[in-house]
Every structure is written in C-alpha cells, then in structure tokens.
Design an enzyme around this catalytic site. Structure first.
Site, short mmCIF file in Angstrom:
data_model
loop_
_atom_site.label_atom_id
_atom_site.label_comp_id
_atom_site.label_asym_id
_atom_site.label_seq_id
_atom_site.Cartn_x
_atom_site.Cartn_y
_atom_site.Cartn_z
N ASN A 266 0.63 1.90 7.17
CA ASN A 266 0.46 1.01 6.02
C ASN A 266 0.33 1.76 4.71
OD1 ASN A 266 0.21 -1.75 7.28
ND2 ASN A 266 -1.37 -0.67 8.42
N LYS B 84 28.38 25.20 4.95
CA LYS B 84 28.59 23.76 4.87
C LYS B 84 30.02 23.46 5.33
CE LYS B 84 30.41 21.63 1.84
NZ LYS B 84 31.75 20.95 1.67
N SER C 195 32.10 43.20 0.09
CA SER C 195 31.00 42.60 -0.67
C SER C 195 31.46 42.09 -2.04
CB SER C 195 29.90 43.63 -0.86
OG SER C 195 29.37 44.02 0.39
N ARG D 147 0.81 -1.22 0.00
CA ARG D 147 0.00 0.00 0.00
C ARG D 147 0.84 1.27 0.00
NH1 ARG D 147 -3.99 -0.58 4.87
NH2 ARG D 147 -4.39 1.60 4.30
N ARG E 194 24.07 23.55 6.53
CA ARG E 194 24.22 22.17 6.12
C ARG E 194 25.17 21.43 7.07
NH1 ARG E 194 26.10 22.80 0.11
NH2 ARG E 194 26.22 20.51 0.26
N ARG F 88 41.28 43.97 -8.36
CA ARG F 88 40.34 44.40 -9.39
C ARG F 88 41.04 45.44 -10.25
NH1 ARG F 88 36.58 47.28 -4.86
NH2 ARG F 88 37.72 49.22 -4.64
N GLY G 5 -8.22 -6.60 15.83
CA GLY G 5 -8.59 -7.71 16.67
C GLY G 5 -9.03 -7.22 18.05
N GLY H 49 1.53 -15.19 8.27
CA GLY H 49 0.92 -14.68 9.50
C GLY H 49 1.93 -14.31 10.56
N GLY I 44 7.85 -3.41 13.14
CA GLY I 44 8.66 -2.36 12.55
C GLY I 44 7.88 -1.19 12.01
#
Length: 451
Positions: free
Chosen positions: A231, A338, A392, A18, A320, A427, A144, A81, A105
């Site tokens: 399920n 990261k 920057s 399912r 991260r 630069r 049940g 079963g 599980g």
C-alpha cells in the site's frame, strides 16, 4: 487438483493514494515485473477457464498492462468495498460453472500451490461453502480476524473495526483471498449489506451468510510473506527485499556462488546455471539467461542478455537487450554491448562499445573501440570476422565488415569494408620535429614572465 474448471477474479480497482504516484499501484514492479502481472502469470499456471481483473481508478493503465494476456475486464465505478468489487465480475463470469479464486492485485506473491490448496479444500469431505486463506503475521494490527476450530471450520469472521477486544486477540488473520463455487458466489454477494463501521460491502460477509444457511466455511493457512500486500513505497521496498532474499537463497541452493548475496539483485525471470560465480553489486534486469560456469564480476548490469558456458563478464560491464556472449568469451571492465554477439572465445576486455554488432569466434577487440551504429536517424550493423584483431581506440563506422583474420591498426576510423587477413591502417603518418617542444616551452615561459 479437481478437474472442475477454475476462474480467477483479481481485484485492482483501488486508487492506491498512499503510493503517491501517477502509476497505478498494482503496476509498480517487484523484481522488474508489475505486481499485477506476477499474479496473472501465476494464475495462468492453473490453466483457468477465465481470468477477470476488476478495475476502477486509472483503469486505462491496468487495461493496457494486461492487454497481451487472456484477461477479461470488469469496472467498479465506485469503490464500495471488496464484496461490491467482486460483484462487478458477475457479467464477465456469466455461464461459468466452476470454482472462483478471489485474489488481489496488490498481493502479488501468492503461489500457484497455495491457490491449488484453496480449491482442493473447497472440495473436501465437509464441502465448505467457501475457503478463506488465513495467515498469522508478527503484528496482527488492523487485519480482519478469523475465528475457527482446530479443523479449520470457521465460526466467525470479523473486520478489525467491528471486532470485540476478545476477537482482536485472535492471531489468525484474513488475507482476503478466497475460493468459492461460482454457483454460490454471486447469490451470496447479492445478500451482503453495508451495515458496518465503514459502510462498505465486505466480501468476508459471505462466510457468515452461508453459515446462517447452515453451511460452514473453512480456513487454510499460509506464510505471512506470501500474502503480504503493498500500500506504500515502503511496503513495496520491503516486499522486494523479501523476494530478493528468497531468490538469492534459491540461486545458491541450485549451485551458484554469490560472494555477497545481499548485494545481488535478480529479475523475476533470471535464469542462472550451475557453478556460476556472481560477485558483489551485480544487477540483473529482465530477460537474462546465464549458462553453467560463468563468472560475473562486480558492479555489472545485465538485462535482456544471454551468456554462454564459461564466459566472463565484468567488472563494471553493461549488457543491454540483445547482447549474446558466446562460450568462453570475455567482456571486460567498462564494456557495453547492445544487440551484439560476441563469438566463442572472443574478447572485448576494456572500454568498448559494441552496438548492432556481430563479432566472430576468437576475435580480439582492443581497448577504446567503438562501433558507430547510429547516424542520428537509423541504426546500422558491424560485422567482425573470426580471429580478427581490432586495435585500441578504433572507430568502426557502420555499416562495415571486417573480414576473418583482418587487423585494424590502433587509432583507425574505418568507413569501408576490410578484406579477410588484410591490414587496415587509417591514420596520418607520424612526423617528428626535433627540438620543437623545447623551443615551444621557452617561448611560452617568456610570454608568461612578460605579463
């Protein structure tokens, strides 16, 4: 808790059709951890002598998932079963003399305390042959039923398919979880037959077999949420929502402020300190630790990160795995870290990527700065000293080191180390051509009009 040894048998042999997934059902996550590993971790808290996982369909996936844990495997080649499934664990429990917990599980949230209560009841004064964990759902449906007296002594257990209308009217349902002495379990299972509507070997039948021997069993109850099974994808989402709701409540009870609790998502191991403020739409992946007094602004995603006291993260930040935010440090909007350390009081407030980087205390990382840590083959580190200032729109091409107190001018592409307190200016010189823009516009306008 009895001093007798405990073992656990976790049933994980079902195909889970399912779910409509190539991933085994019990490996679908709740709060960032596979359902089965929730259960394995909880069982480990009881210090079991043995844990056995019964596998069947897609067994290789389950075996790989539990490989790092102290777990034995048993194989159920045919799904005949629950009683048949538990019987497959007999060889793995050979020589074990103690109490056996039978778990599922795909029922991942049963608590260690409930497991302990089951074992304790097994050794009650009336010495029941088995202990069944019961619950009363809002809709008993096809569960049940357990017919028991006021003391929990079980008169009858019956599957829904085989129950009479009167028995179906009972609200106490069988979760499937049981505690049984090892000396009794497999002897009783060997006597279980499959003369029922489904033609299966039902685990609960051991209760009635023991009753036929003059030995009563007992039921204890727990909340329905704790024994909710999965399920389908819809049931997975519903159980996730229940887990998150409980975790949010605990975070607030422990002293955190969640301004819109329903929008915050925790992982199974998220650690949150006191006086932490978490704004809306924050998502925690696994492996996050947040110290006291931290502010996490809206729309941040945090995984595998450590955030120290008094730090501010976000809004729209992404931390991260391997990110460490120091005491009082600031990680601002659209900043990604990261495997990077942002030192005490350091700031990276806007539009920045810090990868494989260590930033010293008090340093300032300007908007648009990136550490170029990957050349397509290998990763390299960037070191930024205490008190350094990165202008920057700078690119720091690793491996490179920026000394304490150094300044990198805006717009620089830094490929060599910068000494402490030095200025790095990378630069071309700015030039101006008077009147050029006006002449250009006139020329282009004339061309456009000529067409």
């Amino acid at each position: 808790m009895t001093a007798r040894p405990v073992a656990a048998v976790i049933l994980a042999a079902g195909s889970g059709t399912r779910m409509k997934s190539d991933t085994h059902k019990v490996l679908h996550p709740i709060a960032g951890r596979p359902m089965l590993l929730h259960l394995v971790d909880t069982v480990a808290g009881l210090s079991p002598e043995r844990t056995v996982v019964v596998v069947g369909a897609r067994r290789e996936q389950v075996e790989a998932a539990v490989a790092p844990h102290s777990v034995a495997m048993a194989h159920q080649a045919e799904q005949l079963g629950t009683g048949h499934a538990v019987a497959q664990a007999e060889a793995a429990l050979a020589g074990f003399a103690g109490d056996v917990l039978i778990l599922y599980g795909d029922v991942p949230l049963v608590s260690a305390e409930t497991m302990r209560r089951m074992v304790e009841r097994l050794h009650g004064a009336d010495s029941p042959a088995a202990v069944v964990l019961g619950f009363r759902p809002a809709d008993a449906g096809a569960y049940g039923r357990v017919i028991a007296d006021a003391d929990g002594r079980i008169a009858k257990m019956v599957e829904y398919k085989d129950a009479s209308p009167e028995e179906r009217a009972e609200t106490l349902c069988n979760s499937g979880l049981m505690a049984v002495r090892s000396v009794d379990l497999f002897a009783l299972l060997a006597r279980v037959g499959n003369d029922n509507a489904a033609g299966e070997y039902y685990l609960p039948d051991i209760v009635m077999l023991a009753a036929g021997d003059g030995r009563a069993s007992a039921v204890i109850e727990t909340d329905a949420v704790e024994v909710t099974g999965v399920n389908s994808r819809a049931e997975l989402a519903a159980l996730e929502a229940q887990w998150q709701q409980a975790r949010r409540a605990r975070a607030m009870a422990d002293g955190a402020t969640l301004t819109a609790p329903e929008t915050v998502w925790f992982a199974h191991d998220t650690a949150i300190g006191r006086d932490v403020t978490i704004e809306p739409n924050v998502v925690f992946g696994p492996g996050v630790s947040v110290a006291d007094g931290v502010a996490i602004r809206a729309f941040s995603h945090i995984e595998g990160a450590t955030i120290a006291t008094g730090a501010t993260v976000g809004p729209y930040a992404r931390l991260r795995p391997g990110a460490v935010v120091g005491e009082g440090a600031h990680v601002g909007n659209f900043v990604e870290m990261k495997k990077a350390v942002l030192g005490k009081g350091a700031k990276a407030n806007h539009l920045t990527y810090l990868g494989d980087t260590e930033v010293g205390a008090g340093a300032n990382i300007g908007a648009g700065t990136i550490t170029c840590n990957y050349d397509g083959f290998f990763k390299y580190r960037t070191q930024i000293g205490a008190g350094a200032f990165i202008g920057s729109n700078s690119a720091l091409v690793a491996p490179v080191s920026i000394g304490d107190g150094a300044i990198v001018a805006a717009g620089s592409v830094v490929t060599q180390d910068v000494a402490a307190d030095a200025l790095a200016l990378v630069r071309p010189p700015q030039t101006a051509k008077p009147g050029w823009a006006k002449r250009f516009r006139a020329m282009m306008t004339a061309r456009k009009e000529a067409k």
